[in-house]
Design a protein around this motif. Structure first.
Motif, PDB file in Angstrom:
ATOM      1  N   PRO A 144       0.524 -14.576   5.861  1.00  0.00           N
ATOM      2  CA  PRO A 144       0.729 -13.356   6.654  1.00  0.00           C
ATOM      3  C   PRO A 144       1.716 -13.589   7.799  1.00  0.00           C
ATOM      4  O   PRO A 144       1.688 -14.633   8.459  1.00  0.00           O
ATOM      5  N   GLN A 145       2.603 -12.588   8.003  1.00  0.00           N
ATOM      6  CA  GLN A 145       3.610 -12.669   9.057  1.00  0.00           C
ATOM      7  C   GLN A 145       3.379 -11.543  10.055  1.00  0.00           C
ATOM      8  O   GLN A 145       3.276 -10.382   9.667  1.00  0.00           O
ATOM      9  N   PHE A 180       1.615  -8.982   4.504  1.00  0.00           N
ATOM     10  CA  PHE A 180       1.369 -10.034   3.514  1.00  0.00           C
ATOM     11  C   PHE A 180       1.273  -9.387   2.138  1.00  0.00           C
ATOM     12  O   PHE A 180       1.096  -8.173   2.015  1.00  0.00           O
ATOM     13  N   THR A 181       1.407 -10.202   1.120  1.00  0.00           N
ATOM     14  CA  THR A 181       1.223  -9.720  -0.253  1.00  0.00           C
ATOM     15  C   THR A 181      -0.141 -10.165  -0.745  1.00  0.00           C
ATOM     16  O   THR A 181      -0.677 -11.197  -0.316  1.00  0.00           O
ATOM     17  N   ALA A 182      -0.701  -9.377  -1.649  1.00  0.00           N
ATOM     18  CA  ALA A 182      -2.021  -9.695  -2.203  1.00  0.00           C
ATOM     19  C   ALA A 182      -2.045  -9.315  -3.670  1.00  0.00           C
ATOM     20  O   ALA A 182      -1.438  -8.311  -4.082  1.00  0.00           O
ATOM     21  N   GLN A 233       2.987  -0.404  -1.925  1.00  0.00           N
ATOM     22  CA  GLN A 233       2.615  -0.912  -0.617  1.00  0.00           C
ATOM     23  C   GLN A 233       1.473  -0.080  -0.052  1.00  0.00           C
ATOM     24  O   GLN A 233       1.290   1.088  -0.412  1.00  0.00           O
ATOM     25  N   ALA A 234       0.721  -0.695   0.839  1.00  0.00           N
ATOM     26  CA  ALA A 234      -0.415  -0.013   1.478  1.00  0.00           C
ATOM     27  C   ALA A 234      -0.334  -0.224   2.976  1.00  0.00           C
ATOM     28  O   ALA A 234      -0.166  -1.361   3.441  1.00  0.00           O
ATOM     29  N   THR A 245       0.553  -7.205  -7.971  1.00  0.00           N
ATOM     30  CA  THR A 245       0.705  -7.560  -6.568  1.00  0.00           C
ATOM     31  C   THR A 245       1.157  -6.348  -5.765  1.00  0.00           C
ATOM     32  O   THR A 245       1.964  -5.550  -6.243  1.00  0.00           O
ATOM     33  N   LEU A 246       0.642  -6.208  -4.542  1.00  0.00           N
ATOM     34  CA  LEU A 246       1.085  -5.143  -3.649  1.00  0.00           C
ATOM     35  C   LEU A 246       1.333  -5.707  -2.258  1.00  0.00           C
ATOM     36  O   LEU A 246       0.787  -6.754  -1.889  1.00  0.00           O
TER      37      LEU A 246
END
Length: 704
Positions: A111-112, A120-122, A192-193, A139-140
């Motif tokens: 995470p940035q 971050f991506t998950a 994206q969320a 991935t999102l």
């Protein structure tokens, strides 16, 4: 190192159809043909095996081309299948295909935190809908508004329960704007969320790959040690980036200095960094060569150290390529094998793309492989152009020839993506040779001494590291500020890029083979490129246009006549929205004379007259309808070509119809959803044209 025969470089030959297959799959939606492609692949594979088993019986030696054609077709189809299968959208469990109330996701990146947003991506693991759970994949990108300490506690490998509130990533709204949607798509991310931390439930810590988790935790610890033994934030950020590949704290001004001087490659962990580590390890383990099995143990330890360093720096494509290459070279030399470096380069590319075919679209990947290929193939050609007797001048010429070869081959790609050319690249690359080596060794020494608890010596190494970085940065910033430091506003189409790279490759071929046919091909490419650029320039000088830009929260209108323009916007040129949405458009349009004004200022020149809210451009008229005019009535009606609504003025379509006569109504993206809905509802009873900028591309109207 040019091969005497293609048999020396089989992977260079075989990777070509593989690259073509990947490119075709990325360019066209072939997911619907996956079954046909798979059947074709296995049919050809069975045929290829059968022909090899029956080689003598069928007399295949008389038709050697058959085997070559089948092999190339197999590899091309393999590239297609590999890419189609890698695309998560083609899987039945892709989370967007499943109805869901909540998703169970696992954080798969570090995470940035920037500007109060944690990104971050998950990867999706489970999808739940009305209590029914199903496995999910894909991935999102997740963005959290940081308003609590809980958001800061999220790290790699954490499992989160999030609401299924996601949307597709927006594409660019303005011409020449960075295509963030495409950038994420090349990483297999399409949604994206935006979530509030209280909507996220942390279920489990450290559920990711333990090796990656250890690597990221250790890297954070090492970055912390740099902060302990160094004081300058600039030096800490550069050291973390250059040595550890941690770019989160790197300042944009520093990036600009490295980019404009042609030394941006220093800030990307690549083959040069791995080579420095390789030389250091070779020196430290040199004593092992004296023992019977010392060379084998040395080779094993060296490979382990190199891959450990690669893991520590995030396993970027450039590092993986360098690690694979050096590992193969070490193995070959250990067993006294002759190795063609160009073939090893192709092997590493093949292995990496087999794992992740989407990396072919990564700019760093492309530049890295082009640079190393230029170093292997074209540097010897440039070096032989000048025969120097002096030992030290000859060493200097080796570095110069390498820099020229690399810059010549990577320039078209850099111009295509970054639209600039560093004029002083040769001087700046020579300038950083010694500082970079000092920085790498001083940084590793500082971290090593800190790990051993020798803080006094670590502080001394940190002092050398900090001063070396500041000296290098000062030199590069001086070069950046020097006159004609870079050529900007280079905008090439894909065809123009291919023409330029082809011309340069054949220029090197002329120097090596001395054949007139290569000169003719190069000249034809240059001629066609010159014609294309000339027509584009003439068309730009002749064109006049009004551009209504979509900046979401800020209005902006550009009035362009040839290479002159007036820009109406309240943004400063240092604002992020200006730099990312407006400046690229100005550069691509090659605007040489720009007048920038806020909306409340008037202007009068040869092609534009603005007084108050009324603007006359060439033979077109425009009225800016904002809050200054929201309660005013006009009798008779004001006549204009374009009515531009901005700032959510309290007006209805009835007010607009009573006060204004226009051809096109343009509603800016900064208007509220409520005002937009009111105007759109009223527009249904009106036969006038309407264009809404919100969530749409900017509107460009050509003028006579």
């Amino acid at each position: 190192m040019l091969a005497a025969h293609k048999g020396e470089i089989p992977f260079v030959v075989l990777i070509v159809p593989f690259l073509i297959g990947i490119s075709l799959a990325l360019s066209f939606n072939l997911a619907g043909y996956q079954t046909i492609i798979a059947i074709s692949f296995f049919t050809l594979l069975i045929g290829f095996i059968a022909l090899n088993l029956l080689y003598q019986l069928v007399g295949l030696y008389r038709y050697t081309w058959v085997g070559a054609v089948l092999m190339h077709l197999l590899i091309l189809l393999g590239g297609l299948l590999c890419t189609i299968n890698y695309d998560s959208r083609n899987h039945a469990t892709y989370f967007e295909k499943l109805p869901a109330d909540v998703l169970l996701v696992k954080v798969n990146s570090e995470p940035q935190l920037k500007n109060q947003f944690l990104r971050f991506t998950a990867v999706a693991e489970l999808s739940s809908y009305k209590g029914a759970k199903r496995p999910a994949s894909g991935t999102l990108l997740i963005t959290l508004i940081v308003d609590s300490a809980r958001a800061h506690s999220i790290g790699y490998g954490d499992e989160l329960l999030i609401p299924a509130k996601y949307k597709p990533v927006d594409g660019p709204f303005n011409h020449a704007e960075f295509n963030y949607k495409q950038y994420l798509a090349h990483q297999d991310i399409y949604t994206q969320a935006f979530l509030n931390p209280r909507d996220v439930v942390l279920l489990n810590h450290n559920a990711g790959n333990p090796l990656v988790a250890y690597s990221l935790q250790l890297r954070q610890k090492l970055v912390g040690q740099f902060k302990t033994y160094m004081h300058s934030p600039e030096a800490i950020a550069v050291a973390s980036t250059l040595i550890l590949g941690y770019k989160a704290e790197l300042d944009n001004d520093i990036l600009q200095a490295y980019s404009k001087t042609g030394t941006i490659h220093v800030l990307s962990i690549s083959g040069a960094h791995v080579a420095i580590i390789f030389v250091m390890i070779g020196w430290l383990l040199g004593f092992m060569d004296r023992y019977r099995y010392g060379k084998i143990f040395k080779a094993v330890l060296t490979i382990l150290f190199i891959w450990y360093y690669s893991l520590l720096t995030g396993l970027s494509p450039a590092v993986c390529r360098a690690a694979v290459m050096i590992s193969l070279i070490i193995i070959g030399k250990t067993y006294n094998r002759r190795i063609n470096t160009l073939n090893i380069l192709a092997v590493s590319a093949f292995a990496i793309l087999l794992f992740d075919p989407f990396l072919i679209t990564d700019v760093g990947f492309q530049l890295s492989y082009l640079a190393v290929a230029a170093l292997i193939v074209f540097q010897p050609i440039v070096y032989r152009l000048w025969d120097i007797d002096n030992k030290w001048l000859d060493k200097l010429w080796v570095f110069c020839s390498a820099s020229i070869a690399i810059q010549a081959i990577t320039f078209p790609l850099s111009a295509y993506y970054f639209h600039q050319f560093p004029v002083y690249f040769l001087l700046t690359n020579l300038f950083i040779i010694i500082p970079v080596e000092v920085i790498m060794y001083a940084g590793i020494l500082c971290l090593g001494l800190a790990q051993m608890g020798l803080s006094v010596l670590a502080k001394l190494a940190g002092y050398v590291l900090e001063k070396s970085i500041l000296l290098m940065d000062a030199g590069l910033q001086f070069a950046e500020r020097s006159p004609y430091a870079s050529i900007n506003k280079i905008w090439l189409t894909r065809v123009e890029y291919l023409l330029l790279i082809t011309a340069l490759v054949f220029l090197f071929a002329i120097l090596y083979y001395k054949r007139i046919v290569f000169l003719k091909i190069a000249l034809i490419c240059v001629l066609v490129l010159s014609i294309s650029l000339s027509f584009k320039r003439i068309d730009g000088l002749r064109s006049n246009s009004i551009s209504f830009l979509n900046l979401k929260k800020y209005p902006a209108i550009l009035f362009k006549q040839g290479d002159r323009a007036v820009l109406l916007t309240n943004l400063t040129d240092t604002d992020k929205n200006y730099r990312y949405s407006i400046q690229p458009y100005l550069d691509s349009a090659r605007i040489s004379e720009l007048t920038k004004l806020p909306f409340n200022k008037d202007v009068a020149n040869s092609f534009l007259l603005k007084k108050g809210n009324l603007v006359c451009f060439m033979n077109k008229s425009l009225l800016v309808l904002n809050k200054d005019l929201q309660y005013q009535t006009f009798k008779p009606q004001i006549k204009m070509d374009y009515l531009f609504v901005t700032g959510s003025p309290w007006v209805s379509m009835a007010d607009v119809a009573n006060n204004y006569q226009y051809q096109t109504l343009i509603i800016d993206a900064d208007n509220s959803n409520q005002r937009l809905a009111t105007l759109q509802a009223g527009q249904k009873k009106n036969d006038k044209k309407m264009y809404v900028l919100k969530r749409n591309k900017s509107l460009v109207i050509e003028s006579e």
